[in-house]
Design an enzyme around this catalytic site. Structure first.
Site, mmCIF file in Angstrom:
data_model
loop_
_atom_site.group_PDB
_atom_site.id
_atom_site.type_symbol
_atom_site.label_atom_id
_atom_site.label_comp_id
_atom_site.label_asym_id
_atom_site.label_seq_id
_atom_site.Cartn_x
_atom_site.Cartn_y
_atom_site.Cartn_z
ATOM 1 N N LYS A 129 0.833 -1.215 0.000
ATOM 2 C CA LYS A 129 0.000 0.000 0.000
ATOM 3 C C LYS A 129 0.864 1.261 0.000
ATOM 4 O O LYS A 129 0.338 2.373 -0.061
ATOM 5 C CB LYS A 129 -0.916 0.021 1.230
ATOM 6 C CG LYS A 129 -1.852 -1.160 1.314
ATOM 7 C CD LYS A 129 -3.180 -0.796 0.721
ATOM 8 C CE LYS A 129 -4.111 -1.986 0.770
ATOM 9 N NZ LYS A 129 -5.348 -1.744 0.059
ATOM 10 N N ASP A 132 1.345 3.929 -3.705
ATOM 11 C CA ASP A 132 0.279 3.599 -4.652
ATOM 12 C C ASP A 132 -0.641 4.802 -4.883
ATOM 13 O O ASP A 132 -1.711 4.681 -5.464
ATOM 14 C CB ASP A 132 -0.539 2.398 -4.169
ATOM 15 C CG ASP A 132 -1.281 2.677 -2.869
ATOM 16 O OD1 ASP A 132 -1.024 3.735 -2.237
ATOM 17 O OD2 ASP A 132 -2.128 1.851 -2.471
ATOM 18 N N ASP A 138 -2.863 5.890 2.719
ATOM 19 C CA ASP A 138 -3.366 4.892 3.660
ATOM 20 C C ASP A 138 -3.000 5.247 5.091
ATOM 21 O O ASP A 138 -3.755 5.000 6.017
ATOM 22 C CB ASP A 138 -2.775 3.509 3.329
ATOM 23 C CG ASP A 138 -3.235 3.000 1.982
ATOM 24 O OD1 ASP A 138 -4.287 2.352 1.925
ATOM 25 O OD2 ASP A 138 -2.540 3.271 0.980
ATOM 26 N N GLU A 191 -5.256 21.572 -10.610
ATOM 27 C CA GLU A 191 -4.623 22.011 -9.365
ATOM 28 C C GLU A 191 -3.238 21.368 -9.288
ATOM 29 O O GLU A 191 -3.112 20.156 -9.472
ATOM 30 C CB GLU A 191 -5.468 21.568 -8.169
ATOM 31 C CG GLU A 191 -4.874 22.001 -6.846
ATOM 32 C CD GLU A 191 -5.707 21.567 -5.629
ATOM 33 O OE1 GLU A 191 -6.632 20.736 -5.793
ATOM 34 O OE2 GLU A 191 -5.402 22.058 -4.533
ATOM 35 N N ASP A 214 2.580 17.499 -12.514
ATOM 36 C CA ASP A 214 1.284 16.832 -12.695
ATOM 37 C C ASP A 214 0.323 17.630 -13.572
ATOM 38 O O ASP A 214 -0.698 17.123 -14.000
ATOM 39 C CB ASP A 214 0.618 16.535 -11.342
ATOM 40 C CG ASP A 214 0.431 17.778 -10.485
ATOM 41 O OD1 ASP A 214 1.337 18.651 -10.495
ATOM 42 O OD2 ASP A 214 -0.602 17.905 -9.815
ATOM 43 N N GLU A 215 0.658 18.891 -13.845
ATOM 44 C CA GLU A 215 -0.237 19.697 -14.682
ATOM 45 C C GLU A 215 0.447 20.076 -15.992
ATOM 46 O O GLU A 215 0.167 21.115 -16.581
ATOM 47 C CB GLU A 215 -0.692 20.948 -13.922
ATOM 48 C CG GLU A 215 -1.507 20.640 -12.660
ATOM 49 C CD GLU A 215 -2.825 19.925 -12.949
ATOM 50 O OE1 GLU A 215 -3.481 20.285 -13.942
ATOM 51 O OE2 GLU A 215 -3.182 19.001 -12.184
ATOM 52 N N HIS A 256 33.092 33.633 -0.387
ATOM 53 C CA HIS A 256 34.518 33.869 -0.653
ATOM 54 C C HIS A 256 34.732 35.062 -1.593
ATOM 55 O O HIS A 256 35.865 35.452 -1.864
ATOM 56 C CB HIS A 256 35.198 32.593 -1.176
ATOM 57 C CG HIS A 256 34.997 32.297 -2.628
ATOM 58 N ND1 HIS A 256 34.076 31.383 -3.080
ATOM 59 C CD2 HIS A 256 35.613 32.772 -3.733
ATOM 60 C CE1 HIS A 256 34.126 31.322 -4.401
ATOM 61 N NE2 HIS A 256 35.056 32.154 -4.821
ATOM 62 N N ASP A 269 29.418 28.476 1.554
ATOM 63 C CA ASP A 269 29.975 29.552 0.742
ATOM 64 C C ASP A 269 28.829 30.388 0.162
ATOM 65 O O ASP A 269 28.501 30.292 -1.022
ATOM 66 C CB ASP A 269 30.831 28.922 -0.376
ATOM 67 C CG ASP A 269 31.674 29.955 -1.101
ATOM 68 O OD1 ASP A 269 31.729 31.110 -0.633
ATOM 69 O OD2 ASP A 269 32.276 29.591 -2.140
ATOM 70 N N SER A 272 32.731 32.878 -9.886
ATOM 71 C CA SER A 272 32.289 32.647 -8.517
ATOM 72 C C SER A 272 31.188 33.601 -8.113
ATOM 73 O O SER A 272 31.178 34.758 -8.524
ATOM 74 C CB SER A 272 33.440 32.840 -7.539
ATOM 75 O OG SER A 272 34.185 31.681 -7.469
#
Ligand code: ARG
Length: 604
Positions: free
Chosen positions: A244, A247, A251, A286, A294-295, A402, A450, A546
């Site tokens: 579970k 997935d 749960d 959403e 996911d969108e 630095h 740094d 840098s």
């Protein structure tokens, strides 16, 4: 080899069966990232998930907002302490502080309305058939079994005071014989899983169908269940079956079974951040993954418009009218939550005004065009350009520790929009430093921490720092936003491989490199540093770069400052990648100094 006494077809089937079986056994085990479990992530950790709109993300945790910090618009709700709140957000943030004041109903408080949930016909107090009385219904009712899953069961158990939620939705309940003759209707309930009371879920009513039955639950109590060897241990202490985890279904109730995943099985989607979400949440308008993936690539491309709760109810009723014998009974608080989310203040960062441009003193670099790196600045010390820097908003520039000394503050100039310092381009602005903050644990011998902040001086009578063509890069709040092999970009005015001077802003594409200790044993610190480069080493930062940016773009083309050019053995040599300060590790340090509002993208 095929044994001679077995016919070929059968043998093939036999082999396939074995393969399938092995494949599923090992893959399930492999989906969980054991190393990540050590962090004990739950739904309250904003390195992995977004906080609710009534919370804000502080030091990696979702903390309760105060009610006044909620958006002002919304519908009135009533809570179980008899108090009404202007908005759902205000009630939830109040409840977050005082858990006894739960949500009761949408709308003002009425004299009579009470909500009640109880378990019937079980062997223990912690189990039974679920019976519910809704606020504006007169009778107690059962819940239809076909709408019932661990998601709603967790909410029901939490509502009943079982903090770890449900153990199972199956149990040995003694159904009374006259049940299906005495009750004619049942409730269908739908929850998101974060609710603390079942009243926050949406209810509809329909005729009882004896074939499909009614819902029951066994809530989790420590002595009721013993965990076995192959169970997954939730952060809240509840064991769940190993299969579970990862997935997409919460749960555990605290989501800890979905936050450390290398893959997802069942009907679920893997966020780049290592989180499994239900398939239904992909392309639902959403953003659920902190990485935004996911969108992406959704049909219709434009994000679904949010609809108001009343409009939702209307639409829902229209749909429901077609399905005979159903009736919507409660307001849709999920739609209300989305509405609140859309009202939260948004930060503007990491987006070039001209939109994404063509993908084309960095070793092996390409000259930058105007507007390509609007967050890049150059730091000039006396008469030479010594370092780069990154504008992050307000009057603040991020650079390497630095690169700067507090005692030399009067000798620095910060040049913005500079592309070429031999033939200076138009639009350059030059700023003096007002304040330099070097990380208190910066170690000049190991290059740990740094990182430094420069506050630009405002000109007299000015309220801002006047950076007309400069755009802030977004500051990453989670170390899970980007992962090894992601393609990112470095830029700077530094030197070429042969130490040759370059006078213009150059850039190059590199990828994030995992396990960098193998290149720099004993010198690379995973928590504070990142490595990036190319396989042949042809693209790298070098002397003079840098303090400058290593930026990465998320799924929505927002640019984040992922690293600060820090050190490296030589420049552009294979097996000696560039090392960068891991900015995500310093989100809280930065926000402490510049103020949350400047860099807090979400959950301000
Ligand atoms: N420390 C150098 C500087 O001051 C940056 C070196 C980066 N080197 C590298 N190979 N990536 O400019």
């Amino acid at each position: 080899k095929q044994p001679d006494h077995i016919p070929l077809v059968l043998w093939v089937i036999h082999l396939q069966k074995r393969r399938l079986c092995l494949a599923s056994d090992t893959s399930q085990e492999d989906l969980v990232d054991r190393q990540c479990l050590i962090e004990k992530y739950t739904h309250l950790f904003c390195h992995k998930v977004f906080c609710h709109p009534w919370q804000r993300c502080i030091n990696g945790k979702c903390i309760c907002k105060l009610p006044y910090q909620c958006p002002k618009n919304g519908t009135t709700v009533c809570s179980t302490n008899g108090r009404s709140f202007r908005t759902y957000c205000q009630q939830k943030s109040y409840e977050c502080l005082y858990p006894e004041a739960k949500f009761l109903n949408s709308g003002a408080c009425t004299e009579t309305g009470q909500f009640n949930i109880s378990l019937k016909h079980g062997n223990r107090d912690s189990e039974g058939i679920v019976e519910v009385k809704l606020v504006d219904q007169d009778e107690k009712m059962f819940i239809c079994n076909d709408s019932w899953s661990i998601t709603q069961a967790n909410v029901a158990c939490l509502d009943l005071g079982f903090q770890q939620g449900a153990h199972d939705i199956q149990g040995n309940f003694h159904f009374p014989e006259d049940l299906y003759t005495s009750a004619t209707e049942c409730l269908q309930v739908h929850c998101q899983g974060f609710e603390s009371s079942l009243t926050e879920c949406t209810f509809t009513k329909r005729k009882i169908n004896s074939n499909r039955g009614i819902a029951g639950v066994v809530c989790y109590t420590q002595n009721a269940v013993s965990s076995t060897n192959d169970s997954f241990q939730c952060v809240n202490g509840k064991p769940i079956p190993q299969n579970k985890a990862c997935d997409g279904v919460n749960d555990c109730g605290d989501q800890s079974d979905e936050l450390c995943c290398k893959g997802c099985h069942g009907r679920s989607f893997l966020c780049k951040s290592g989180v499994c979400i239900p398939k239904q949440h992909k392309c639902n308008g959403e953003v659920d993954c902190i990485t935004g993936d996911d969108e992406i690539g959704c049909k219709g491309n434009s994000k679904q418009k949010l609809i108001s709760p009343s409009r939702f109810k209307e639409q829902h009723i229209q749909v429901q009218a077609l399905i005979e014998e159903t009736e919507i009974l409660t307001a849709n608080m999920d739609a209300e939550r989305k509405q609140i989310k859309s009202l939260l203040p948004k930060l503007s960062c990491g987006v070039k005004p001209s939109g994404p441009t063509r993908r084309k003193r960095v070793v092996g670099g390409i000259p930058a065009q105007p507007g390509d790196f609007p967050w890049q600045v150059a730091i000039r010390e006396d008469d030479k350009f010594s370092c780069g820097g990154i504008y992050i908003g307000g009057c603040w520039v991020l650079t390497a520790a630095h690169c700067v000394r507090v005692s030399k503050i009067h000798r620095y100039q910060i040049w913005a929009s500079l592309l070429d310092w031999i033939n200076p381009n138009a639009g350059i602005t030059v700023h003096m430093a007002n304040k330099i903050i070097i990380h208190e644990n910066y170690n000049g011998a190991t290059y740990q921490n740094d990182i430094a902040l420069i506050e630009l001086k405002k000109r007299k009578t000015q309220t801002d720092c006047e950076l007309p063509t400069t755009v802030p890069a977004c500051v990453p709040w989670s170390p899970y936003l980007f992962t090894p092999n992601d393609k990112c970009i470095i830029s700077g005015l530094g030197r070429e491989r042969d130490n040759q001077k370059v006078y213009s802003l150059q850039w190059g594409e590199v990828h994030l490199i995992a396990n960098c200790s193998k290149y720099y044993p004993g010198r690379f610190f995973e928590k504070e540093m990142i490595c990036a480069g190319t396989d042949d080493g042809s693209i790298d930062a070098c002397k003079g770069d840098s303090g400058g940016p290593l930026v990465c773009q998320d799924a929505n083309n927002k640019t984040y400052i992922w690293g600060i050019v820090s050190w490296g053995e030589n420049c552009g040599k294979p097996d000696f990648p560039g090392v960068y300060t891991k900015v995500a590790n310093y989100f809280d340090w930065i926000s402490h100094h510049v103020g949350r509002a400047i860099i807090s993208q979400y959950n301000v």
